[in-house]
Design a protein around this motif. Structure first.
Motif, PDB file in Angstrom:
ATOM      1  N   LEU A  30       0.855  -1.177   0.000  1.00  0.00           N
ATOM      2  CA  LEU A  30       0.000   0.000   0.000  1.00  0.00           C
ATOM      3  C   LEU A  30       0.889   1.225   0.000  1.00  0.00           C
ATOM      4  CD1 LEU A  30      -2.796   1.384   0.585  1.00  0.00           C
ATOM      5  CD2 LEU A  30      -2.298   1.032   2.994  1.00  0.00           C
ATOM      6  N   GLU A  31       0.545   2.218  -0.803  1.00  0.00           N
ATOM      7  CA  GLU A  31       1.312   3.451  -0.760  1.00  0.00           C
ATOM      8  C   GLU A  31       0.390   4.645  -0.805  1.00  0.00           C
ATOM      9  OE1 GLU A  31       3.943   4.206  -4.170  1.00  0.00           O
ATOM     10  OE2 GLU A  31       3.182   2.339  -4.988  1.00  0.00           O
ATOM     11  N   GLY A  32       0.879   5.751  -0.282  1.00  0.00           N
ATOM     12  CA  GLY A  32       0.112   6.983  -0.241  1.00  0.00           C
ATOM     13  C   GLY A  32       0.688   7.915   0.815  1.00  0.00           C
ATOM     14  N   VAL A  33      -0.094   8.933   1.161  1.00  0.00           N
ATOM     15  CA  VAL A  33       0.325   9.924   2.145  1.00  0.00           C
ATOM     16  C   VAL A  33      -0.296   9.580   3.489  1.00  0.00           C
ATOM     17  CG1 VAL A  33       0.223  12.369   2.775  1.00  0.00           C
ATOM     18  CG2 VAL A  33       0.560  11.712   0.394  1.00  0.00           C
ATOM     19  N   VAL A  34       0.523   9.583   4.538  1.00  0.00           N
ATOM     20  CA  VAL A  34       0.025   9.303   5.893  1.00  0.00           C
ATOM     21  C   VAL A  34      -0.797  10.502   6.347  1.00  0.00           C
ATOM     22  CG1 VAL A  34       0.652   8.825   8.286  1.00  0.00           C
ATOM     23  CG2 VAL A  34       2.026   7.874   6.430  1.00  0.00           C
ATOM     24  N   LYS A  35      -2.074  10.237   6.644  1.00  0.00           N
ATOM     25  CA  LYS A  35      -2.963  11.310   7.078  1.00  0.00           C
ATOM     26  C   LYS A  35      -3.075  11.370   8.594  1.00  0.00           C
ATOM     27  CE  LYS A  35      -7.683  12.959   6.760  1.00  0.00           C
ATOM     28  NZ  LYS A  35      -9.046  12.550   6.511  1.00  0.00           N
ATOM     29  N   ALA A  36      -3.237  10.205   9.235  1.00  0.00           N
ATOM     30  CA  ALA A  36      -3.395  10.159  10.689  1.00  0.00           C
ATOM     31  C   ALA A  36      -2.874   8.835  11.218  1.00  0.00           C
ATOM     32  CB  ALA A  36      -4.860  10.326  11.066  1.00  0.00           C
ATOM     33  N   VAL A  37      -2.430   8.870  12.483  1.00  0.00           N
ATOM     34  CA  VAL A  37      -1.883   7.664  13.118  1.00  0.00           C
ATOM     35  C   VAL A  37      -2.449   7.564  14.525  1.00  0.00           C
ATOM     36  CG1 VAL A  37       0.210   6.492  13.898  1.00  0.00           C
ATOM     37  CG2 VAL A  37       0.272   7.884  11.820  1.00  0.00           C
ATOM     38  N   THR A  38      -2.967   6.380  14.875  1.00  0.00           N
ATOM     39  CA  THR A  38      -3.357   6.082  16.249  1.00  0.00           C
ATOM     40  C   THR A  38      -2.619   4.814  16.654  1.00  0.00           C
ATOM     41  OG1 THR A  38      -5.225   4.613  15.770  1.00  0.00           O
ATOM     42  CG2 THR A  38      -5.687   6.987  15.762  1.00  0.00           C
TER      43      THR A  38
END
Length: 160
Positions: A104-112
């Motif tokens: 999977l690739e893309g821009v990290v938007k949020a992390v929990t």
């Protein structure tokens, strides 16, 4: 994987896992109980969660090698845990689970602590933190050979 064992391998070229899509050869830059940091030729910096690693191979005859070095000004991500690494990568382009069908690739938007949100094109993908095996971000480094070729090419153009 424990910190002492990983610390003894820092600076050495190792192979993570014996084979398969997640296996990589690279220089171990750091490691703790949660994750290790590997410099690879093809993928740049890859952060592996240690509980997904089945084996680490250290070649006692130094036959494994890589032809890439970190720039002097490069700042390595050093967080206490893997979610901290992903938080540091917020709003950056990443590739998660480098091999196989779960890439999977893309821009990290949020992390929990439970999941990470990745934005790719017009999709928002929520991936369970448990199922992330490794992550790399957009930074790739030139090999020493490629730098030599570029410098040689520049020198030749100046002479003409």
């Amino acid at each position: 994987m424990n910190k002492e064992m990983l610390s003894s391998l820092v600076g050495k070229v190792i192979k993570v896992d014996r084979g398969g899509p997640e296996s990589r050869i690279g220089k171990l830059l750091s490691g703790n109980e949660q994750y290790l940091t590997l410099l690879t030729e093809d993928d740049g910096i890859v952060y592996y969660k240690t509980h997904h690693i089945k084996s680490i191979t250290d070649n006692s005859k130094n036959e494994m090698s890589i032809d890439v070095e970190l720039p002097i000004d490069f700042k390595l991500i050093e967080e206490a845990d893997f979610p901290g690494v992903l938080k540091t990568l917020e709003y950056q382009w990443v590739k998660i689970n480098r091999g196989g069908p779960e890439t999977l690739e893309g821009v990290v938007k949020a992390v929990t602590n439970d999941f990470v949100e990745i934005v790719y094109n017009e999709e928002v993908i929520r991936l369970s933190m448990f199922h992330i095996r490794n992550v790399s971000h957009g930074v790739k480094f030139e090999s020493a050979k490629a730098k030599d070729v570029q410098e040689e090419s520049k020198d030749n153009k100046k002479k003409e």
